[in-house]
Enzyme design. Structure first.
Site, PDB file in Angstrom:
ATOM      1  N   ASP A 240     -48.329 -37.084 -71.975  1.00 54.28           N
ATOM      2  CA  ASP A 240     -48.443 -35.809 -72.685  1.00 54.28           C
ATOM      3  C   ASP A 240     -49.569 -35.816 -73.718  1.00 54.28           C
ATOM      4  OD1 ASP A 240     -46.158 -35.298 -71.270  1.00 54.28           O
ATOM      5  OD2 ASP A 240     -44.981 -34.623 -73.002  1.00 54.28           O
ATOM      6  N   HIS A 382     -47.511 -40.940 -73.878  1.00 57.47           N
ATOM      7  CA  HIS A 382     -48.567 -40.059 -74.411  1.00 57.47           C
ATOM      8  C   HIS A 382     -49.923 -40.727 -74.243  1.00 57.47           C
ATOM      9  CE1 HIS A 382     -44.845 -38.688 -76.272  1.00 57.47           C
ATOM     10  NE2 HIS A 382     -45.438 -37.502 -76.380  1.00 57.47           N
TER      11      HIS A 382
HETATM   12 ZN    ZN Z   1     -46.302 -33.335 -76.734  1.00 61.27          ZN
END
Ligand code: ZN
Length: 414
Positions: A240, A382
């Site tokens: 992400d 991430h």
């Molecule tokens: Zn996020």
């Protein structure tokens, strides 16, 4: 009496005399379990025929005045109704190379009542200490050696038959109809047998023509934390908040090393800064999801701004890779029904949170993956933290050693 009145009375009578298929299907099976050791009595309610052990499975034929007429192995007799309890069967797959027999008692020398076809489903009510399962198989009830049965692997499919699909008791067109499934009904397929599929849909279980079923596709709207559990172990890695000019590239290299496909939930503001990185991700065969424009908590925004966050990012991504994101993930996992309903692509959550953004330690990211990953997991990471990129080689090495394949989110949902 007027003719139409006579017709009406006939119609009412017909309804009473001929129950619907549903009524038949909902009638509980007359198979019961014995709650404590009890004597089976003759019709004088006194003479002992045999003793029935606790947890034995019996067939209940009749009940009246607190007594039940039951069948136990080769015996028929009476017990008090209050020693019987209902039991739910479990569908099991006949897997032995030599098809087992359904026998009258739990003994290899017992009278065979009929044989079980390989790859067909039997309903198992209980398995005794001698290793015999009490089963129902089509119209037969009796004992099957438990080693010939195994737990079936199931698969979700959808009925594709506008007129409705007939469910049969056995895999045969001449078999009696248990129920009719509506078009688009979801079913669990337990086995395929010579063009027939054994299915379970709610309380309905039986055989349907296999060609009238099709694979499920991802619904347009839904909330997904897990993928479908398949024979081969699979996980979906998700990254992400990117793309990031250097970290995303390091992640792409590691993914390539392990021949792994992943899913990147990108933010519009970073796509604007690194359009070429997005292009590289897409061209390497990974899936692109939308993660809003600048990562707000959507439930704090009016719907107009929610929509603009999503649409702006859709347009940006399309202008770079030629297509819009195929998935959506809300920042912080925060959404409500209205937000979900406004989406035109599936809303994807996660089942394994590595908390990589919080601890920023490769060892802890690996720990989370080792402790929580299983077949069908969607793993959250991430691609904006160097420590995540540094953890990835070990993460992929571990999961590869455990036999996992790495697929995109859309793949793991099918
Ligand atoms: Zn996020």
């Amino acid at each position: 009496m007027k003719k139409w009145m006579f017709g009406l009375i006939l119609a009412i009578l017909a309804c009473i005399i001929f129950p619907t298929h549903n009524a038949v299907a909902e009638e509980p099976l007359p198979i019961r379990s014995i709650t404590k050791e009890v004597n089976l009595l003759a019709d004088d309610y006194a003479t002992i025929i045999t003793t029935i052990p606790e947890n034995a499975t019996v067939i209940m034929y009749e009940k009246s005045n607190g007594w039940a007429k039951i069948g136990f192995m080769q015996y028929t007799g009476f017990v008090k109704l209050n020693v019987l309890k209902s039991i739910k069967p479990e569908p099991m797959l006949a897997s032995s190379k030599n098809p087992p027999y359904v026998r009258e008692t739990n003994n290899f020398h017992a009278k065979p009542l009929g044989n079980v076809y390989v790859d067909s489903i039997v309903q198992v009510y209980a398995t005794d200490e001698q290793g015999w399962s009490f089963v129902q198989y089509g119209n037969l009830t009796g004992y099957v050696i438990a080693t010939a049965l195994k737990t079936p692997k199931t698969k979700t499919m959808v009925v594709k038959e506008p007129k409705g699909l007939s469910v049969k008791l056995t895999a045969s067109t001449s078999s009696s109809e248990i129920a009719v499934l509506q078009d688009k009904t979801k079913v669990e397929v337990y086995t395929l047998l010579q063009g027939w599929a054994y299915i379970v849909a709610g309380d309905i279980q039986g055989y349907v023509v296999a060609s009238k079923l099709q694979n499920t596709t991802i619904p347009k709207i839904g909330k997904f934390n897990y993928g479908v559990v398949t024979k081969t172990k699979r996980v979906a890695l998700t990254f992400d908040d990117g793309p990031h000019p250097t970290i995303t590239h390091q992640i792409l290299k590691t993914l390539e090393k392990y021949d792994a496909k992943a899913t990147f939930f990108v933010t519009g503001h970073r796509v604007e800064k690194s359009p070429d990185v997005l292009k590289d991700v897409f061209e390497a065969g990974h899936e692109i999801g939308n993660h809003t424009y600048n990562h707000p908590k959507l439930t704090d925004l009016p719907m107009k701004q929610v929509k603009s966050q999503i649409e702006q990012t859709n347009k940006l991504v399309k202008s770079i890779i030629g297509e819009e994101p195929t998935l959506f993930r809300p920042p912080y996992g925060s959404f409500d029904k209205e937000i979900q309903a406004s989406l035109s692509v599936p809303l994807i959550m996660w089942s394994v949170d590595t908390l990589d953004w919080k601890h920023r330690e490769p060892a802890k990211t690996l720990d989370a993956v080792q402790n929580y990953s299983k077949n069908g997991s969607i793993i959250l990471m991430h691609d904006v933290h160097q420590t995540t990129a540094d953890a990835l080689d070990q993460v992929l090495a571990y999961l590869t050693k455990q036999g996992y394949e790495f697929v995109t989110v859309s793949e793991i949902l099918n």
